[in-house]
Design a protein around this motif. Structure first.
Motif, short mmCIF file in Angstrom:
data_model
loop_
_atom_site.label_atom_id
_atom_site.label_comp_id
_atom_site.label_asym_id
_atom_site.label_seq_id
_atom_site.Cartn_x
_atom_site.Cartn_y
_atom_site.Cartn_z
N TRP A 84 2.57 4.41 5.29
CA TRP A 84 2.30 2.98 5.14
C TRP A 84 3.57 2.14 5.19
N PHE A 101 -6.26 -5.64 -3.00
CA PHE A 101 -5.66 -4.99 -4.16
C PHE A 101 -6.21 -5.52 -5.49
N GLN A 119 0.84 -1.20 0.00
CA GLN A 119 0.00 0.00 0.00
C GLN A 119 0.87 1.25 0.00
#
Length: 144
Positions: free
Chosen positions: A50, A96, A23
């Protein structure tokens, strides 16, 4: 087998760290070191939210793994880390929208079967070592 909770915690934090790193790298976009100081660029990557959270989660995972290694055999504990591949593939599919095709599913099945076989090999090991006590060693045996 009583340390399986810690082993699975290690696996899940490892997988979570991978997802956070992915991410983080997606949020940064394509990385290029052209016209930039490599050290400054690396620090920008490491301290992006992240990526930094993913690295911190890796530290937690490693601490848990070190605890596990202090309690069980390496040849028993380490193969369980392959379950992180399974968790990452499944979560990456949902989070994702990454591909989870037949070959990957077959590989995941092989990993799961292998891990179950290894888990079965650990059963009774603690019982065997606990059942050997000094009073059960024959008198004519010497301790070296």
């Amino acid at each position: 087998m009583k340390y399986i909770v810690f082993i699975l915690f290690t696996v899940m934090t490892n997988a979570a760290a991978q997802l956070m790193l992915k991410q983080g790298m997606m949020s940064l976009g394509p990385i290029s070191f052209e016209g930039a100081n490599p050290l400054v660029k690396l620090l920008q990557i490491v301290f992006s939210p992240w990526v930094f959270l993913g690295l911190c989660t890796f530290v937690i995972s490693m601490a848990s793994h070190l605890y596990v290694l202090s309690k069980v055999e390496l040849s028993f504990a380490y193969p369980f880390l392959s379950l992180a591949y399974v968790a990452v593939a499944v979560f990456a599919y949902f989070v994702f929208r990454e591909d989870l095709n037949g070959w990957r599913i077959a590989g995941i099945a092989c990993i799961c079967v292998g891990t179950m076989l290894i888990a079965q090999s650990g059963r009774g090991h603690e019982d065997q070592t606990a059942s050997i006590s000094p009073d059960k060693i024959p008198a004519n045996e010497t301790v070296r």
